[in-house]
Design a protein around this motif. Structure first.
Motif, PDB file in Angstrom:
ATOM      1  N   LYS A 148       0.836  -1.206   0.000  1.00 61.23           N
ATOM      2  CA  LYS A 148       0.000   0.000   0.000  1.00 61.23           C
ATOM      3  C   LYS A 148       0.872   1.258   0.000  1.00 61.23           C
ATOM      4  CE  LYS A 148      -3.511   2.384   2.793  1.00 61.23           C
ATOM      5  NZ  LYS A 148      -4.346   2.299   4.024  1.00 61.23           N
ATOM      6  N   VAL A 149       1.936   1.248   0.777  1.00 62.60           N
ATOM      7  CA  VAL A 149       2.840   2.401   0.802  1.00 62.60           C
ATOM      8  C   VAL A 149       3.479   2.610  -0.564  1.00 62.60           C
ATOM      9  CG1 VAL A 149       4.920   3.366   1.849  1.00 62.60           C
ATOM     10  CG2 VAL A 149       3.268   2.138   3.263  1.00 62.60           C
ATOM     11  N   VAL A 150       3.875   1.529  -1.208  1.00 66.97           N
ATOM     12  CA  VAL A 150       4.431   1.628  -2.555  1.00 66.97           C
ATOM     13  C   VAL A 150       3.408   2.259  -3.502  1.00 66.97           C
ATOM     14  CG1 VAL A 150       5.231   0.325  -4.557  1.00 66.97           C
ATOM     15  CG2 VAL A 150       6.008  -0.311  -2.279  1.00 66.97           C
ATOM     16  N   PHE A 166      10.610   3.687   5.615  1.00 67.77           N
ATOM     17  CA  PHE A 166      11.895   4.264   5.223  1.00 67.77           C
ATOM     18  C   PHE A 166      12.406   3.553   3.985  1.00 67.77           C
ATOM     19  CE2 PHE A 166      12.728   1.016   8.462  1.00 67.77           C
ATOM     20  CZ  PHE A 166      13.692   0.222   7.856  1.00 67.77           C
ATOM     21  N   SER A 167      13.387   4.154   3.339  1.00 65.74           N
ATOM     22  CA  SER A 167      13.944   3.625   2.097  1.00 65.74           C
ATOM     23  C   SER A 167      14.738   2.352   2.347  1.00 65.74           C
ATOM     24  CB  SER A 167      14.849   4.673   1.445  1.00 65.74           C
ATOM     25  OG  SER A 167      15.636   4.103   0.419  1.00 65.74           O
ATOM     26  N   ALA A 168      14.282   1.238   1.774  1.00 68.32           N
ATOM     27  CA  ALA A 168      15.027  -0.014   1.905  1.00 68.32           C
ATOM     28  C   ALA A 168      16.383   0.044   1.196  1.00 68.32           C
ATOM     29  CB  ALA A 168      14.186  -1.184   1.392  1.00 68.32           C
ATOM     30  N   VAL A 211      10.180   2.318  -6.474  1.00 69.07           N
ATOM     31  CA  VAL A 211       9.864   2.599  -5.074  1.00 69.07           C
ATOM     32  C   VAL A 211       9.975   1.321  -4.251  1.00 69.07           C
ATOM     33  CG1 VAL A 211       8.043   3.358  -3.501  1.00 69.07           C
ATOM     34  CG2 VAL A 211       8.379   4.538  -5.680  1.00 69.07           C
ATOM     35  N   THR A 212      10.796   1.358  -3.187  1.00 71.44           N
ATOM     36  CA  THR A 212      11.046   0.163  -2.375  1.00 71.44           C
ATOM     37  C   THR A 212      11.168   0.546  -0.901  1.00 71.44           C
ATOM     38  OG1 THR A 212      12.375  -0.623  -4.263  1.00 71.44           O
ATOM     39  CG2 THR A 212      12.405  -1.955  -2.262  1.00 71.44           C
ATOM     40  N   PRO A 213      10.050   0.692  -0.194  1.00 67.24           N
ATOM     41  CA  PRO A 213      10.124   1.024   1.220  1.00 67.24           C
ATOM     42  C   PRO A 213      10.195  -0.214   2.119  1.00 67.24           C
ATOM     43  CG  PRO A 213       7.865   1.095   0.528  1.00 67.24           C
ATOM     44  CD  PRO A 213       8.668   0.718  -0.692  1.00 67.24           C
ATOM     45  N   VAL A 266       9.260  -5.499   3.130  1.00 70.55           N
ATOM     46  CA  VAL A 266       9.722  -4.733   1.973  1.00 70.55           C
ATOM     47  C   VAL A 266       8.909  -5.103   0.745  1.00 70.55           C
ATOM     48  CG1 VAL A 266      11.679  -4.240   0.459  1.00 70.55           C
ATOM     49  CG2 VAL A 266      12.063  -4.633   2.903  1.00 70.55           C
ATOM     50  N   ALA A 267       8.360  -4.096   0.070  1.00 72.32           N
ATOM     51  CA  ALA A 267       7.679  -4.287  -1.215  1.00 72.32           C
ATOM     52  C   ALA A 267       8.345  -3.391  -2.245  1.00 72.32           C
ATOM     53  CB  ALA A 267       6.192  -3.980  -1.096  1.00 72.32           C
TER      54      ALA A 267
END
Length: 247
Positions: free
Chosen positions: A17-19, A53-55, A94-96, A102-103
């Motif tokens: 969902k964040v992605v 946060f950024s993976a 995009v990879t949070p 992690v997605a």
């Protein structure tokens, strides 16, 4: 990662969902004059709203919230302060990390007005992704995904970039298995229910299938200046069509 519990499914669903929310925000913001650095800052704001946060920053030290690759840059592009111009092709990856999950997903958009070539390239990438996802079913061989993607890209007359591929994802960005975008006969192992993978076709208008790394040490670009497209979803394998976590 293989999802076996409701907690894991909920965690991956939230990460997806964040992605999706981040990609929606960045897609809407792409216009002439905005800079990739400004898009990166916007992504950071969306992440913060979810406690994400950024993976890539956490795992690899990437100096970004998200990767933004323009024109002949394919993937892992570092956001710059060069304003986007009409006709630019922009790949946003995009990879949070959200609570340890992690997605990973990507879109390619063009800054209006869009050239016919760029429009066909993006359409081909999205069609190849759809074909790859349709082949991703429990009991079917892993190499069926690459076979479907390769066939669609070739049918549409574009060049696949086989050095770049999809991957498992879930607790880290890159997990097993590798998911090539072309047919590899040896990869006959069947997909299983609950497996989480990122499927991501990358293709070019150029003739060369090779890629090069720019001097920044991160950005991967085409070798012949061809425009590139990159689209991606994180999915969970089921008996039927996969569950697209990042839609």
């Amino acid at each position: 990662m293989t999802i076996t519990t409701q907690h894991e499914l909920d965690g991956m669903t939230l990460a997806g969902k964040v992605v999706a929310r981040t990609l929606d925000a960045l897609r809407a913001a792409v216009e002439p004059g905005i800079t990739p650095a400004e898009l990166d800052a916007l992504a950071g704001q969306v992440f913060a709203g979810f406690g994400a946060f950024s993976a890539p920053r956490a795992e690899y030290g990437a100096p970004v919230n998200v990767f933004i690759s323009v024109n002949d840059d394919i993937v892992h592009g570092l956001p710059t302060n060069r304003p986007l111009q009409a006709g630019d092709v922009v790949c946003i990856d995009v990879t949070p990390n959200v609570g340890g999950f992690v997605a990973d997903a990507a879109i390619t958009v063009a800054v209006p007005p869009v050239s016919p070539t760029a429009a066909r390239l993006i359409e081909a990438a999205e069609a190849a992704l759809a074909r790859g996802l349709n082949a991703a079913r429990a009991g079917q061989p892993l190499n069926g995904i690459g076979r479907a993607i390769q066939a669609e890209v070739q049918r549409r007359g574009f060049t696949l970039l086989p050095e770049l591929q999809g991957h498992g994802v879930g607790r880290a960005i890159h997990e097993k298995p590798d998911v090539p975008n072309y047919y590899r006969p040896a990869l006959r192992k069947p997909l299983h229910e609950g497996l989480v993978i990122a499927v991501e076709p990358m293709l070019s208008t150029g003739k060369s299938p090779r890629v090069r790394t720019r001097r920044d040490g991160w950005t991967l670009a085409t070798t012949d200046g061809g425009l590139a497209a990159h689209v991606e979803h994180t999915i969970m394998i089921t008996k039927g069509k996969p569950l697209v976590l990042t839609a």
